[in-house]
Design an enzyme around this catalytic site. Sequence first.
Site, PDB file in Angstrom:
ATOM      1  N   GLU A   1       5.280 -12.028  13.437  1.00 29.95           N
ATOM      2  CA  GLU A   1       4.697 -12.807  14.526  1.00 29.95           C
ATOM      3  C   GLU A   1       5.187 -14.257  14.528  1.00 29.95           C
ATOM      4  O   GLU A   1       5.451 -14.837  15.567  1.00 29.95           O
ATOM      5  CB  GLU A   1       3.167 -12.770  14.413  1.00 29.95           C
TER       6      GLU A   1
ATOM      7  N   ARG B   1       0.794  -1.229   0.000  1.00 31.15           N
ATOM      8  CA  ARG B   1       0.000   0.000   0.000  1.00 31.15           C
ATOM      9  C   ARG B   1       0.827   1.279   0.000  1.00 31.15           C
ATOM     10  O   ARG B   1       0.314   2.337  -0.332  1.00 31.15           O
ATOM     11  CB  ARG B   1      -1.034  -0.041   1.126  1.00 31.15           C
TER      12      ARG B   1
END
Length: 185
Positions: free
Chosen positions: A107, A70
């Site tokens: 993560e 983005r």
Amino acid sequence: MTLPRFDQIRPKIEQHIREVKDFPKKGINFRDIMPLFTNPQLVNELCVVIADHVRHTVGHVDSVAGLEARGFLFGPQVAIQLGVPFVPIRKKGKLPGATIEASYVKEYGEDRVEIQEGAIKNGDIVFLIDDLLATGGTLRAATDLVVKAGGKVGEAFVLIELAPLNGRSKLPDVNLTTLISYDSA
């Protein structure tokens, strides 16, 4: 003509950000910026305001670097406004030829971002742009990548910051500007 400042454009942008609960998984409140692109005049106005901000706060920059994916939505247009090259920062393996890379922890493991060798020259001042700051890992890696290539980050800009995730703490050496900060992740 006086260009609108961030505080004037912020409410217009906020009206175009949609919160999607439990996406991409339960417990996550996703901030969807895609409705913003239904209003091309507002996207253009935002990019003009960002470029004006760069001119008045950073001054000279040699390039604008945007993070996949983005950051690619705003970065090229801001670069055009500033009259400088756009440098795409991509996930590893997406760019042909020789590259420079940096890693960051996610993560569930490590990931890498890269730029093409020579895209940033020694001593270049780079304006970094992305849509979101969450934990700060990707923007930290992008900053490290610019430095590894011989450049200096003049400023980093994100459209949205999820303040509770404390990503800003990973960027103590970066002048960071956020358009919208949310107090909940």
